[in-house]
Design an enzyme around this catalytic site. Structure first.
Site, short mmCIF file in Angstrom:
data_model
loop_
_atom_site.label_atom_id
_atom_site.label_comp_id
_atom_site.label_asym_id
_atom_site.label_seq_id
_atom_site.Cartn_x
_atom_site.Cartn_y
_atom_site.Cartn_z
N CYS A 30 48.91 64.12 51.31
CA CYS A 30 47.79 64.67 50.57
C CYS A 30 46.58 63.78 50.82
O CYS A 30 46.50 62.67 50.32
CB CYS A 30 48.07 64.65 49.08
N ALA A 58 54.68 43.73 55.01
CA ALA A 58 54.55 44.14 56.40
C ALA A 58 53.12 44.55 56.74
O ALA A 58 52.68 44.37 57.88
CB ALA A 58 55.52 45.29 56.71
C1 LIG Z 1 56.70 50.03 54.30
C2 LIG Z 1 56.26 49.82 55.68
C3 LIG Z 1 55.14 49.04 55.98
C4 LIG Z 1 54.30 48.40 54.90
O1 LIG Z 1 55.00 47.35 54.31
P1 LIG Z 1 54.45 46.67 52.97
O2 LIG Z 1 55.35 45.50 52.78
O3 LIG Z 1 54.61 47.70 51.90
O4 LIG Z 1 53.05 46.28 53.20
C5 LIG Z 1 54.78 48.89 57.29
N1 LIG Z 1 55.49 49.47 58.28
C6 LIG Z 1 56.57 50.23 58.04
C7 LIG Z 1 57.32 50.83 59.17
C8 LIG Z 1 56.99 50.43 56.74
O5 LIG Z 1 58.05 51.19 56.50
#
Ligand SMILES: *Cc1c(COP(=O)(O)O)cnc(C)c1O
Length: 405
Positions: A329, A74
């Site tokens: 943190c 994401a």
């Molecule tokens: C975990 C998360 C991300 C990042 O996703 P990755 O696949 O770890 O890069 C972005 N937005 C939200 C809302 C998330 O919970």
């Protein structure tokens, strides 16, 4: 790691479902072709598997498979959506809208646009964490290119009114992107019904592997265009170069198929676990506050503030449970989370906040064990708190005149 530990941090990541692992395994060993090798069967079977997964992703969000491209997660999807659209539509406008509670990969992408001269509106949220639709309407100008509002928040679980946001964006001719990493596979989401133009998702939040995700890019009404952020072999219709992570993509497809198939039963089970947690903790402890909305919320998330305890001490005392705190943190200073701040949780209370992410592999007996542990630890910490003592004695802390020091 202790094997009697209880994992309750499923908004951070999830255990890969064994059924997903099983689907992935052959793609490490016998079936190791490059999905872009056109000259032999290794390539063809890899491509076929990738296309099957693409169909699974499309089905899960009501899209066409040609509207899905695979990414590393994401974070990458969000960067590509925000920066790629900004770059393509540089002549259309220089204004972007997002919320104050986005994941850092969206808000920092927006800040990067600001550094390159664009204007960004960060919409505030109400006490439940929802944006004000009227404020969104007012914020849109004829220079607005994109609105990016997350579907469900990763800290407090609040779900936005996506259909209403989509409708506003459509009416004003503005693109609507949503970071749906916490939403897809957990509650229904439909890009057509909700007027979503771009959507990001991630496998490891839905019992798939880490390091793989997807971006939905609408093909018609309107056809969304964006500039690739990665140069190379031109995979994924030129929008995301790099050899496809076939194993991960197969895992993402399987994870989504399972999540969609089990969504309704899992929602009921998850809600029951959450309600059991909450009613038991409320029966045992006073002065606790649930952050976010109980109505508009993904079922597995509970974010609770425990007033009159020292937050760090509480977290330290809960060694047997994997959870997240309401403070981040950063360089040795404890900063309250920007999400809790945005919904108006005071600094003191924010430091006592814990996020419980209940997931597919949690059981009723784990819920009960966590409630028992919490009750004991919070009570013990409160016994040492002079503030709690005063509150118990009926002193209104607002009226107390503290000695200056
Ligand atoms: C975990 C998360 C991300 C990042 O996703 P990755 O696949 O770890 O890069 C972005 N937005 C939200 C809302 C998330 O919970």
């Amino acid at each position: 790691m202790r094997n009697d530990m209880i994992y309750m941090d499923n908004n951070a990541t999830t255990r890969t479902d064994p059924r997903v692992v099983e689907a992935m395994l052959p793609w490490f060993t016998e079936k190791y072709g490059n999905a872009h090798s056109r000259n032999h069967a290794f390539g063809w079977e890899a491509e076929e598997a990738v296309e099957a997964a693409r169909a699974s992703v499309a089905r899960a969000i009501g899209a066409d498979p040609r509207e899905i491209i695979f990414t590393s997660g994401a974070t990458e999807s969000n960067n590509l959506a925000v920066k790629g659209v900004a770059e393509f539509f540089v002549d259309r406008g220089d204004h972007f809208i997002t919320s104050a509670i986005e994941h850092k990969c969206v808000s920092d992408s927006m800040k990067s646009l600001e550094r390159s001269g664009r204007k960004v509106t960060f919409l505030g949220v109400d006490r439940e964490g929802r944006i004000d639709l009227a404020a969104l309407e007012t914020a849109i100008t004829d220079k607005t290119v994109l609105v990016s509002i997350m579907a469900a928040n990763n800290e407090i679980g609040t779900v936005q009114d996506l259909a209403a946001i989509g409708k506003i964006c459509k009416a004003r001719g503005v693109l609507f992107h949503t970071d749906a990493a916490q939403m897809v596979g957990k509650q229904p989401i439909d890009v057509e019904a909700m007027g979503i133009d771009l959507l990001s998702l991630s496998a490891h939040k839905i019992y798939g592997p880490k390091g793989v995700g997807a971006l939905y890019i609408r093909r018609s009404k309107p056809r969304v265009r964006l500039v690739a952020q990665m140069d190379g072999g031109g995979q994924e219709r030129g929008l995301r170069s790099g050899t496809l992570n076939v194993t991960g993509i197969v895992g993402l497809g399987r994870a989504l198929d399972i999540a969609m198939e089990e969504m309704e039963t899992e929602r009921v089970r998850m809600r029951a676990l959450r309600d059991r947690f909450l009613s038991r903790i409320r029966a045992n402890l006073d002065h606790i506050h649930v952050n976010g909305s109980m109505e508009h919320r993904i079922e597995g998330n509970l974010n609770i503030s425990f007033a009159y305890v020292e937050g760090e001490s509480l977290l330290m005392s809960l060694k047997e449970v994997a959870v997240s705190s309401g403070s981040a943190c950063t360089s040795a200073t404890l900063e309250p989370s920007h999400v809790l701040r945005a919904i108006g949780v005071g600094e003191e209370l924010a430091h006592t906040s814990i996020r419980f992410g209940i997931g597919r592999f949690n059981t009723e007996s784990e819920i009960d064990r966590v409630v028992d542990m919490l009750t004991e630890k919070v009570n013990r910490l409160r016994e040492m708190s002079p503030l709690y003592e005063m509150v118990k004695e009926g002193v209104d802390l607002q009226t107390v005149k503290w000695n200056p020091h």
